[in-house]
Structures are given as structure tokens and as C-alpha cells.
Design a protein around this motif. Sequence first.
Motif, PDB file in Angstrom:
ATOM      1  N   ALA A  48       2.330  75.710 -33.755  1.00  0.00           N
ATOM      2  CA  ALA A  48       3.115  76.671 -34.535  1.00  0.00           C
ATOM      3  C   ALA A  48       3.726  76.005 -35.766  1.00  0.00           C
ATOM      4  CB  ALA A  48       4.216  77.272 -33.668  1.00  0.00           C
ATOM      5  N   GLU A  49       3.822  74.685 -35.773  1.00  0.00           N
ATOM      6  CA  GLU A  49       4.385  73.958 -36.916  1.00  0.00           C
ATOM      7  C   GLU A  49       3.414  73.877 -38.092  1.00  0.00           C
ATOM      8  OE1 GLU A  49       7.340  70.586 -35.445  1.00  0.00           O
ATOM      9  OE2 GLU A  49       5.297  70.321 -34.649  1.00  0.00           O
ATOM     10  N   ARG A  50       2.149  74.156 -37.849  1.00  0.00           N
ATOM     11  CA  ARG A  50       1.142  74.088 -38.914  1.00  0.00           C
ATOM     12  C   ARG A  50       1.401  75.213 -39.910  1.00  0.00           C
ATOM     13  NH1 ARG A  50      -5.162  75.184 -38.378  1.00  0.00           N
ATOM     14  NH2 ARG A  50      -5.905  74.029 -40.181  1.00  0.00           N
ATOM     15  N   PRO A  51       1.493  74.903 -41.206  1.00  0.00           N
ATOM     16  CA  PRO A  51       1.774  75.947 -42.204  1.00  0.00           C
ATOM     17  C   PRO A  51       0.706  77.047 -42.207  1.00  0.00           C
ATOM     18  CG  PRO A  51       2.009  73.765 -43.175  1.00  0.00           C
ATOM     19  CD  PRO A  51       1.404  73.570 -41.807  1.00  0.00           C
ATOM     20  N   ASP A  52       1.141  78.258 -42.514  1.00  0.00           N
ATOM     21  CA  ASP A  52       0.216  79.400 -42.575  1.00  0.00           C
ATOM     22  C   ASP A  52      -0.928  79.140 -43.542  1.00  0.00           C
ATOM     23  OD1 ASP A  52       1.741  80.777 -40.735  1.00  0.00           O
ATOM     24  OD2 ASP A  52       2.755  82.026 -42.238  1.00  0.00           O
ATOM     25  N   VAL A  53      -0.630  78.524 -44.681  1.00  0.00           N
ATOM     26  CA  VAL A  53      -1.681  78.277 -45.676  1.00  0.00           C
ATOM     27  C   VAL A  53      -2.789  77.401 -45.089  1.00  0.00           C
ATOM     28  CG1 VAL A  53      -0.560  76.268 -46.743  1.00  0.00           C
ATOM     29  CG2 VAL A  53      -2.119  77.682 -48.082  1.00  0.00           C
ATOM     30  N   CYS A  54      -2.427  76.472 -44.234  1.00  0.00           N
ATOM     31  CA  CYS A  54      -3.418  75.614 -43.585  1.00  0.00           C
ATOM     32  C   CYS A  54      -4.183  76.396 -42.519  1.00  0.00           C
ATOM     33  CB  CYS A  54      -2.742  74.409 -42.949  1.00  0.00           C
ATOM     34  SG  CYS A  54      -1.857  73.364 -44.124  1.00  0.00           S
ATOM     35  N   ARG A  55      -3.455  77.145 -41.739  1.00  0.00           N
ATOM     36  CA  ARG A  55      -4.065  77.932 -40.668  1.00  0.00           C
ATOM     37  C   ARG A  55      -5.029  78.976 -41.236  1.00  0.00           C
ATOM     38  NH1 ARG A  55      -0.005  78.120 -37.667  1.00  0.00           N
ATOM     39  NH2 ARG A  55       1.155  79.684 -38.828  1.00  0.00           N
ATOM     40  N   ASP A  56      -4.698  79.534 -42.408  1.00  0.00           N
ATOM     41  CA  ASP A  56      -5.511  80.593 -42.997  1.00  0.00           C
ATOM     42  C   ASP A  56      -6.732  80.073 -43.758  1.00  0.00           C
ATOM     43  OD1 ASP A  56      -3.711  82.402 -41.962  1.00  0.00           O
ATOM     44  OD2 ASP A  56      -2.662  82.720 -43.862  1.00  0.00           O
ATOM     45  N   PHE A  57      -6.751  78.798 -44.103  1.00  0.00           N
ATOM     46  CA  PHE A  57      -7.890  78.254 -44.844  1.00  0.00           C
ATOM     47  C   PHE A  57      -9.105  78.159 -43.934  1.00  0.00           C
ATOM     48  CE2 PHE A  57     -10.685  74.911 -46.341  1.00  0.00           C
ATOM     49  CZ  PHE A  57     -10.890  75.299 -47.651  1.00  0.00           C
ATOM     50  N   MET A  58     -10.220  78.692 -44.395  1.00  0.00           N
ATOM     51  CA  MET A  58     -11.472  78.616 -43.642  1.00  0.00           C
ATOM     52  C   MET A  58     -12.505  77.876 -44.488  1.00  0.00           C
ATOM     53  SD  MET A  58     -11.123  79.989 -40.787  1.00  0.00           S
ATOM     54  CE  MET A  58      -9.742  80.745 -40.015  1.00  0.00           C
ATOM     55  N   PRO A  59     -13.229  76.953 -43.876  1.00  0.00           N
ATOM     56  CA  PRO A  59     -14.253  76.250 -44.653  1.00  0.00           C
ATOM     57  C   PRO A  59     -15.318  77.220 -45.146  1.00  0.00           C
ATOM     58  CG  PRO A  59     -14.463  75.752 -42.314  1.00  0.00           C
ATOM     59  CD  PRO A  59     -13.207  76.549 -42.478  1.00  0.00           C
ATOM     60  N   ASP A  60     -15.776  76.961 -46.353  1.00  0.00           N
ATOM     61  CA  ASP A  60     -16.776  77.822 -46.974  1.00  0.00           C
ATOM     62  C   ASP A  60     -17.647  76.935 -47.862  1.00  0.00           C
ATOM     63  OD1 ASP A  60     -17.589  79.528 -49.503  1.00  0.00           O
ATOM     64  OD2 ASP A  60     -17.232  80.942 -47.855  1.00  0.00           O
ATOM     65  N   ILE A  61     -18.931  77.139 -47.841  1.00  0.00           N
ATOM     66  CA  ILE A  61     -19.852  76.307 -48.607  1.00  0.00           C
ATOM     67  C   ILE A  61     -19.516  76.315 -50.099  1.00  0.00           C
ATOM     68  CG2 ILE A  61     -21.639  78.072 -48.916  1.00  0.00           C
ATOM     69  CD1 ILE A  61     -22.240  74.325 -48.205  1.00  0.00           C
ATOM     70  N   ASP A  62     -18.999  77.433 -50.614  1.00  0.00           N
ATOM     71  CA  ASP A  62     -18.645  77.508 -52.031  1.00  0.00           C
ATOM     72  C   ASP A  62     -17.466  76.613 -52.381  1.00  0.00           C
ATOM     73  OD1 ASP A  62     -20.693  79.316 -52.562  1.00  0.00           O
ATOM     74  OD2 ASP A  62     -19.394  81.052 -52.225  1.00  0.00           O
ATOM     75  N   ILE A  63     -16.603  76.352 -51.445  1.00  0.00           N
ATOM     76  CA  ILE A  63     -15.450  75.469 -51.658  1.00  0.00           C
ATOM     77  C   ILE A  63     -15.779  74.051 -51.213  1.00  0.00           C
ATOM     78  CG2 ILE A  63     -13.040  74.997 -51.008  1.00  0.00           C
ATOM     79  CD1 ILE A  63     -13.348  77.492 -52.751  1.00  0.00           C
ATOM     80  N   CYS A  64     -16.369  73.926 -50.058  1.00  0.00           N
ATOM     81  CA  CYS A  64     -16.576  72.625 -49.435  1.00  0.00           C
ATOM     82  C   CYS A  64     -17.817  71.880 -49.933  1.00  0.00           C
ATOM     83  CB  CYS A  64     -16.654  72.778 -47.917  1.00  0.00           C
ATOM     84  SG  CYS A  64     -15.171  73.554 -47.226  1.00  0.00           S
ATOM     85  N   GLY A  65     -18.786  72.620 -50.466  1.00  0.00           N
ATOM     86  CA  GLY A  65     -20.002  71.970 -50.936  1.00  0.00           C
ATOM     87  C   GLY A  65     -20.728  71.264 -49.804  1.00  0.00           C
ATOM     88  N   ASN A  66     -21.446  70.213 -50.163  1.00  0.00           N
ATOM     89  CA  ASN A  66     -22.222  69.458 -49.177  1.00  0.00           C
ATOM     90  C   ASN A  66     -21.632  68.104 -48.824  1.00  0.00           C
ATOM     91  OD1 ASN A  66     -24.404  71.362 -48.843  1.00  0.00           O
ATOM     92  ND2 ASN A  66     -24.959  70.871 -50.949  1.00  0.00           N
ATOM     93  N   THR A  67     -20.581  67.705 -49.539  1.00  0.00           N
ATOM     94  CA  THR A  67     -19.956  66.403 -49.277  1.00  0.00           C
ATOM     95  C   THR A  67     -18.441  66.515 -49.396  1.00  0.00           C
ATOM     96  OG1 THR A  67     -19.919  65.666 -51.585  1.00  0.00           O
ATOM     97  CG2 THR A  67     -21.952  65.199 -50.313  1.00  0.00           C
ATOM     98  N   LYS A  68     -17.755  65.535 -48.877  1.00  0.00           N
ATOM     99  CA  LYS A  68     -16.298  65.471 -49.007  1.00  0.00           C
ATOM    100  C   LYS A  68     -15.904  65.436 -50.480  1.00  0.00           C
ATOM    101  CE  LYS A  68     -12.396  62.463 -47.852  1.00  0.00           C
ATOM    102  NZ  LYS A  68     -11.968  61.310 -47.047  1.00  0.00           N
ATOM    103  N   GLN A  69     -16.608  64.646 -51.284  1.00  0.00           N
ATOM    104  CA  GLN A  69     -16.258  64.537 -52.699  1.00  0.00           C
ATOM    105  C   GLN A  69     -16.462  65.861 -53.429  1.00  0.00           C
ATOM    106  OE1 GLN A  69     -14.655  61.762 -54.060  1.00  0.00           O
ATOM    107  NE2 GLN A  69     -14.211  63.351 -55.578  1.00  0.00           N
ATOM    108  N   GLN A  70     -17.517  66.598 -53.080  1.00  0.00           N
ATOM    109  CA  GLN A  70     -17.711  67.920 -53.687  1.00  0.00           C
ATOM    110  C   GLN A  70     -16.548  68.833 -53.337  1.00  0.00           C
ATOM    111  OE1 GLN A  70     -21.562  69.310 -52.386  1.00  0.00           O
ATOM    112  NE2 GLN A  70     -22.630  68.255 -54.049  1.00  0.00           N
ATOM    113  N   ALA A  71     -16.091  68.774 -52.096  1.00  0.00           N
ATOM    114  CA  ALA A  71     -14.955  69.598 -51.678  1.00  0.00           C
ATOM    115  C   ALA A  71     -13.698  69.207 -52.445  1.00  0.00           C
ATOM    116  CB  ALA A  71     -14.732  69.464 -50.173  1.00  0.00           C
ATOM    117  N   ILE A  72     -13.431  67.920 -52.568  1.00  0.00           N
ATOM    118  CA  ILE A  72     -12.256  67.456 -53.313  1.00  0.00           C
ATOM    119  C   ILE A  72     -12.353  67.898 -54.772  1.00  0.00           C
ATOM    120  CG2 ILE A  72     -11.132  65.377 -54.239  1.00  0.00           C
ATOM    121  CD1 ILE A  72     -11.528  64.127 -51.453  1.00  0.00           C
ATOM    122  N   ASP A  73     -13.543  67.746 -55.372  1.00  0.00           N
ATOM    123  CA  ASP A  73     -13.716  68.142 -56.773  1.00  0.00           C
ATOM    124  C   ASP A  73     -13.477  69.641 -56.966  1.00  0.00           C
ATOM    125  OD1 ASP A  73     -14.350  65.502 -57.339  1.00  0.00           O
ATOM    126  OD2 ASP A  73     -16.511  65.866 -57.478  1.00  0.00           O
TER     127      ASP A  73
END
Length: 97
Positions: A48-73
Motif C-alpha cells: 500500500a506504500e507504493r505510490p499510485d503513479v507506480c502502481r498504475d504504470f504498465m509496461p508497453d512496447i512503445d515506452i519500454c522499447g527493446n532495451t533498458k536504454q531505449q526505455a530510459i531514452d
Amino acid sequence: MECRPECGACCIAPSISSAIPGMPNGKPAGERCVQLLDDARCAIFGSAERPDVCRDFMPDIDICGNTKQQAIDTISFLEVATHSPSLLSKGSMNETE
């Protein structure tokens, strides 16, 4: 899409304005969340301590890309595009861990 193992880009790249245990004022863009474990899993996932913004974020290929660096970028780009003052003061970001 499921979270990519050992990524954690969503816990590094974005600013989070909500309080996080150990970060009462949230976190600026580019700063690693104190709840991000060494294996890039969230220490408070499912809590319950996890912020709503974190809980609501869902991974998506358009955001996450194919690598960690693509996601960060992509997430960093979105911070700039939405005029996040914390990122604009830091400049561009690259996770080097």
C-alpha cells in the motif's frame, strides 16, 4: 508486455512527485528510486506504500522499447516534452549501471 528483467527504467528515468518510503518528497528524473533493488525489482511492489503513479504504470512496447536504454531514452524524452523542471536542469540522461 511484461516488465523486462533487470530493467527498472521506470524507477530511474521519470520524476515522481508522490512520496515514496525513503523519499518523502518524491524523486527527480534520472535519480534511482531508493526502493529499486539491485536486481531492478521494486522493494514495495504490491504494498500500500507504493505510490499510485507506480502502481498504475504498465509496461508497453512503445515506452519500454527493446532495451533498458531505449526505455530510459523514451521516458526521459517524455519528461522533457512535458517540461519537467527536474530533468531540464539535469540535461540528458543515460543510465550507466
